[in-house]
Design an enzyme around this catalytic site. Structure first.
Site, mmCIF file in Angstrom:
data_model
loop_
_atom_site.group_PDB
_atom_site.id
_atom_site.type_symbol
_atom_site.label_atom_id
_atom_site.label_comp_id
_atom_site.label_asym_id
_atom_site.label_seq_id
_atom_site.Cartn_x
_atom_site.Cartn_y
_atom_site.Cartn_z
ATOM 1 C CB THR A 376 -0.960 -0.416 3.956
ATOM 2 O OG1 THR A 376 -0.542 -1.258 2.882
ATOM 3 C CG2 THR A 376 0.071 0.629 4.226
ATOM 4 C CB THR A 394 2.363 -2.273 3.768
ATOM 5 O OG1 THR A 394 1.415 -3.070 3.078
ATOM 6 C CG2 THR A 394 3.688 -2.339 3.040
ATOM 7 C CG ASP A 418 2.814 -3.448 -3.753
ATOM 8 O OD1 ASP A 418 1.699 -3.547 -4.301
ATOM 9 O OD2 ASP A 418 2.977 -2.887 -2.660
ATOM 10 C CB SER A 447 5.499 1.505 -1.856
ATOM 11 O OG SER A 447 4.549 1.794 -0.867
ATOM 12 C CB SER A 448 0.472 3.369 -3.157
ATOM 13 O OG SER A 448 0.363 2.804 -4.433
ATOM 14 N N GLY A 469 -3.505 0.554 -0.516
ATOM 15 C CA GLY A 469 -2.947 0.214 -1.827
ATOM 16 C C GLY A 469 -2.822 1.465 -2.681
HETATM 17 N N1 GLY Z 1 1.520 -2.652 -0.338
HETATM 18 C C1 GLY Z 1 0.936 -1.396 -0.570
HETATM 19 C C2 GLY Z 1 1.910 -0.375 -0.987
HETATM 20 O O1 GLY Z 1 3.049 -0.403 -0.579
HETATM 21 O O2 GLY Z 1 1.578 0.464 -1.768
#
Ligand code: GLY
Length: 564
Positions: A376, A394, A418, A447-448, A469
């Protein structure tokens, strides 16, 4: 020495500026910037420079963010993208706080068990690599929606990216290493030859030229969103899907829309924190973690003191246990956000906290609420009129699915991983989930990404975010506590070692340079400790009370801070 000659696409003015101010074959990485007029921090020096050029040309922070993001799609193929998605949080100088969700979506033909084999086992190769791993890309829709708040024509903002793709740029050592390490995957997961592999290993200083990508960007420049979601680009993408067994259709592309959402906004120690709501888990976890932290005199404990690290670790554990159970795309699943972030719930949750001892993720489950309701990249930008932009985007893993759309030159995301591909089966970040984050056609995967802006007296004070992540939210959390509670310099807040706990696995992850004596003491308390590589690449801008802008690019990568 090569020359970066302007190419005339009817955009002579911008291209002359590009030629004068941007040498893509000779550039250095500047980690810090102090000034008054504007600043851009991103994962690549060329992209940060593009953003500053746009600010100098009269663009606002949104213009600069769009141009920076498009440049990243060229010079940072591991994560900068037009084939992925992301979130934007912005504070506008008229006082509005806005958020844009351009997260990828599950294709119309996706289904809950699409990654299970005939024995019911999760096939993570399929959710993490190749055509089937890709969600419907949202980045281009996001940029055009963001452009509503911009000043300059979109074609001016995309011109530097077109030129960087067309003429090429010198790659950094980190990029060379990244491309070399994914070589086998590029060969395995593509139906056409990509520009990302060559006979000899890549090395720093090699030129990466991306003609197909330049043509795709030109189509976007000419036709707007239709240059991506319809016409030739869409045709190439769907043809790629057919060749490689993917399921994204013309209709999925045509129907994709970025969404404006209500920001997740809350108070912390007198500051207003504005961050991204669901489908970003950050919009729930960041308020939870900061509100829990507020119950303790953490400043007295001190940065990296045993007491502070133990407390923050347990707070992270409690919040992430709820992430796994409750969080998903609210358009598809009822998430009790108000309850999870309420003062009463925070207090109740903290009853499980025990100082001086390691918590246990088997004993700590999600809390009870009424049924009411890594790769990301982040960029932070401010201008001199009071606008601030925080964007995290990302492809998911490094170089996403490792699949390039043949003839269109851009990498596809592997964001489907995810989702919770099977309840209890960890994704590539070790995160588990269940019903809330199960695959449904059209749904956005949890998502994070936590792009965040902290306001002081209603004006931008801190602009922050990071890749990483599931470590994203804990990195943003620690960065804010470092700056607000430990009164740390912007440079240290970004660069000091970080730690991460996400409930499951029940392991406290520490960066390699985390202080030994603290980790030994934590181990003695009962924590299982694992040293790991870098946690996050945090890009932070702080605006001091006298208007000075401090911008810092993380030491952990090629990240660069530029300004004027
Ligand atoms: N792909 C990482 C996130 O969206 O958390």
């Amino acid at each position: 020495m090569k020359y970066f000659l302007p190419v005339i696409y009817g955009l002579l003015l911008v291209n002359v500026v590009v030629a004068q101010e941007l040498d893509p074959y000779n550039y250095s990485i500047q980690k810090t910037f102090r000034g008054r007029n504007g600043a851009v921090v991103s994962a690549h020096p060329l992209a940060s420079k593009v953003g500053v050029m746009i600010l100098k040309k009269g663009g606002n922070a949104i213009d600069a963010a769009i141009a920076t993001k498009l440049a990243l799609a060229v010079v940072y193929p591991a994560a900068g993208n037009i084939g992925g998605g992301g979130f934007m949080v912005a504070h506008l100088n008229d006082g509005r706080n806005i958020t844009l969700d351009f997260r990828e979506k599950a294709p119309g033909r996706a289904h809950r068990d699409m990654y299970l084999d005939s024995a019911g086992n999760a096939d993570l190769d399929k959710s993490q690599y190749g055509h089937l791993a890709a969600g419907v890309p949202g980045s281009v829709a996001g940029l055009f929606t963001a452009h509503t708040y911009a000043r300059l024509p979109f074609r001016d903002l995309i011109a530097p990216a077109i030129e960087l793709a067309e003429k090429g740029y010198s790659i950094t050592e980190e990029e060379a290493e990244g491309l070399n390490s994914e070589r086998e995957n590029f060969l395995k997961y593509n139906t056409t030859t990509t520009v990302f592999t060559k006979n000899n290993p890549w090395k720093a200083g090699d030129t990466l030229v991306q003609k197909d990508l330049a043509n795709t960007l030109r189509r976007i420049s000419k036709r707007g969103m239709k240059g991506f979601y319809a016409g030739k680009t869409a045709k190439l993408l769907v043809a790629e899907m057919k060749r490689g067994g993917g399921i994204i259709s013309r209709k999925d592309l045509r129907d994709y829309k970025a969404v404006s959402r209500n920001p997740s906004a809350f108070k912390y120690k007198g500051y207003d924190v504005v961050t991204m709501p669901l489908p970003s888990s950050g919009g729930v976890l960041l308020p939870m973690m900061l509100k829990m932290t507020e119950q303790f005199p953490i400043a007295e404990y001190g940065f990296h003191s045993l007491k502070a690290v133990q407390l923050m670790t347990e707070i992270e554990r409690l919040a992430y246990a709820d992430r796994a159970f409750y969080l998903g795309d609210e358009d598809y699943y009822k998430v009790p956000v108000a309850k999870l972030t309420s003062d009463a719930y925070i207090k109740e949750r903290l009853r499980l906290y025990k100082p001086d001892t390691a918590g246990n993720s088997k004993a700590i489950r999600e809390g009870s609420v009424e049924k009411e309701s890594e790769e990301t990249t982040h960029l932070s930008i401010v201008d001199n009129t009071g606008n601030a932009v925080s964007i995290t985007t990302t492809l998911n893993g490094g170089y996403g699915a490792c699949t390039v759309v043949g003839g269109a030159g851009f990498l596809l995301n592997n964001e489907m991983d995810d989702f919770s591909v099977k309840p209890g089966v960890p994704n590539m970040f070790g995160a588990i989930g269940g019903e809330a984050n199960a695959i449904v056609p059209g749904k956005r995967m949890l998502s994070s990404m936590t792009p965040t802006i902290v306001l002081k007296n209603g004006k931008p004070h801190i602009v922050a975010g990071t890749p990483g992540g599931t470590t994203i939210t804990t990195s943003v959390y620690q960065t804010l506590v470092n700056m607000i509670d430990f009164n740390m310099s912007t440079f240290d807040a970004v660069n000091k070692p970080k730690f991460h706990m996400q409930w499951l696995p029940d392991i406290l992850f520490l960066e390699k340079d985390f202080p030994l004596e603290v980790s030994a003491a934590l181990e003695k308390m009962g924590y299982e400790i694992k040293r790991r590589g870098q946690i996050g690449r945090t890009e932070v801008i702080k605006i001091l009370d006298d208007g000075t802008i401090e911008a810092v690019g993380d030491r952990r990568g090629d990240d660069a801070a530029e300004g004027f």
